[in-house]
Write a protein that holds these residues in place. Sequence first.
Motif, PDB file in Angstrom:
ATOM      1  N   GLY A  80      11.207-120.914 -27.563  1.00 25.39           N
ATOM      2  CA  GLY A  80      11.551-119.940 -28.594  1.00 25.39           C
ATOM      3  C   GLY A  80      12.037-118.638 -27.998  1.00 25.39           C
ATOM      4  N   ARG A  81      11.361-118.184 -26.974  1.00 28.31           N
ATOM      5  CA  ARG A  81      11.715-116.929 -26.318  1.00 28.31           C
ATOM      6  C   ARG A  81      13.098-117.010 -25.658  1.00 28.31           C
ATOM      7  NH1 ARG A  81       7.081-114.857 -22.621  1.00 28.31           N
ATOM      8  NH2 ARG A  81       6.091-114.749 -24.645  1.00 28.31           N
ATOM      9  N   GLU A  82      13.391-118.137 -25.030  1.00 29.49           N
ATOM     10  CA  GLU A  82      14.659-118.305 -24.305  1.00 29.49           C
ATOM     11  C   GLU A  82      15.733-119.022 -25.119  1.00 29.49           C
ATOM     12  OE1 GLU A  82      15.273-116.857 -21.409  1.00 29.49           O
ATOM     13  OE2 GLU A  82      13.250-116.033 -21.490  1.00 29.49           O
ATOM     14  N   LYS A  83      15.412-119.383 -26.365  1.00 32.21           N
ATOM     15  CA  LYS A  83      16.341-120.097 -27.254  1.00 32.21           C
ATOM     16  C   LYS A  83      16.799-121.431 -26.657  1.00 32.21           C
ATOM     17  CE  LYS A  83      16.377-116.741 -30.251  1.00 32.21           C
ATOM     18  NZ  LYS A  83      15.102-116.619 -30.889  1.00 32.21           N
ATOM     19  N   VAL A  84      15.841-122.136 -26.058  1.00 33.51           N
ATOM     20  CA  VAL A  84      16.105-123.476 -25.512  1.00 33.51           C
ATOM     21  C   VAL A  84      15.750-124.486 -26.595  1.00 33.51           C
ATOM     22  CG1 VAL A  84      15.409-125.176 -23.785  1.00 33.51           C
ATOM     23  CG2 VAL A  84      15.635-122.766 -23.138  1.00 33.51           C
ATOM     24  N   PRO A  85      16.686-125.321 -27.011  1.00 33.61           N
ATOM     25  CA  PRO A  85      16.390-126.317 -28.039  1.00 33.61           C
ATOM     26  C   PRO A  85      15.330-127.315 -27.565  1.00 33.61           C
ATOM     27  CG  PRO A  85      18.751-126.170 -27.647  1.00 33.61           C
ATOM     28  CD  PRO A  85      18.082-125.376 -26.582  1.00 33.61           C
ATOM     29  N   LEU A  86      14.502-127.746 -28.495  1.00 32.06           N
ATOM     30  CA  LEU A  86      13.487-128.766 -28.238  1.00 32.06           C
ATOM     31  C   LEU A  86      13.862-130.041 -28.967  1.00 32.06           C
ATOM     32  CD1 LEU A  86      10.107-126.900 -28.815  1.00 32.06           C
ATOM     33  CD2 LEU A  86      11.082-127.615 -26.640  1.00 32.06           C
ATOM     34  N   TYR A  87      13.535-131.168 -28.341  1.00 34.73           N
ATOM     35  CA  TYR A  87      13.678-132.457 -29.012  1.00 34.73           C
ATOM     36  C   TYR A  87      12.368-133.195 -28.836  1.00 34.73           C
ATOM     37  CZ  TYR A  87      15.100-137.177 -30.172  1.00 34.73           C
ATOM     38  OH  TYR A  87      15.169-138.422 -30.751  1.00 34.73           O
ATOM     39  N   TYR A  88      11.807-133.659 -29.928  1.00 37.16           N
ATOM     40  CA  TYR A  88      10.575-134.433 -29.881  1.00 37.16           C
ATOM     41  C   TYR A  88      10.949-135.914 -29.805  1.00 37.16           C
ATOM     42  CZ  TYR A  88       7.843-130.320 -30.626  1.00 37.16           C
ATOM     43  OH  TYR A  88       7.259-129.092 -30.455  1.00 37.16           O
ATOM     44  N   TYR A  89      10.779-136.473 -28.617  1.00 35.88           N
ATOM     45  CA  TYR A  89      11.072-137.892 -28.404  1.00 35.88           C
ATOM     46  C   TYR A  89      10.118-138.710 -29.270  1.00 35.88           C
ATOM     47  CZ  TYR A  89      12.108-142.224 -25.979  1.00 35.88           C
ATOM     48  OH  TYR A  89      12.505-143.502 -25.682  1.00 35.88           O
TER      49      TYR A  89
END
Length: 106
Positions: free
Chosen positions: A54-63
């Motif tokens: 969230g802080r670095e705006k890195v997208p997350l993907y929940y496998y």
Amino acid sequence: MDVNEELRETESSGKIVLGSNETLDATRSGESKLTIISTTCPGDVEEDIRKYSGREKVPLYYYPGGGKELGLALGKPFLVSTMAIIDTGDSNIRELGDVLDEDQLE
């Protein structure tokens, strides 16, 4: 999109890091282009990764599978609970980040 196929392509033509500490470091530094978390990722690790993504705006993907399934998808003979994609190579894996809900980034 076949997620497992894109993961294999990313692993063979791009650059990834595996493991909780390495993934957390890549996410915290903003080096990760997409961070992937399996369903068996420990809660405290997931919480830290979510915070820094969230802080670095890195997208997350929940496998959708556990660490065993994610490891097998990458052709690894071990569990992979988290991973960070540093370079997508010839894959289209980054598109996964484009379909995520913004509420995954806190």
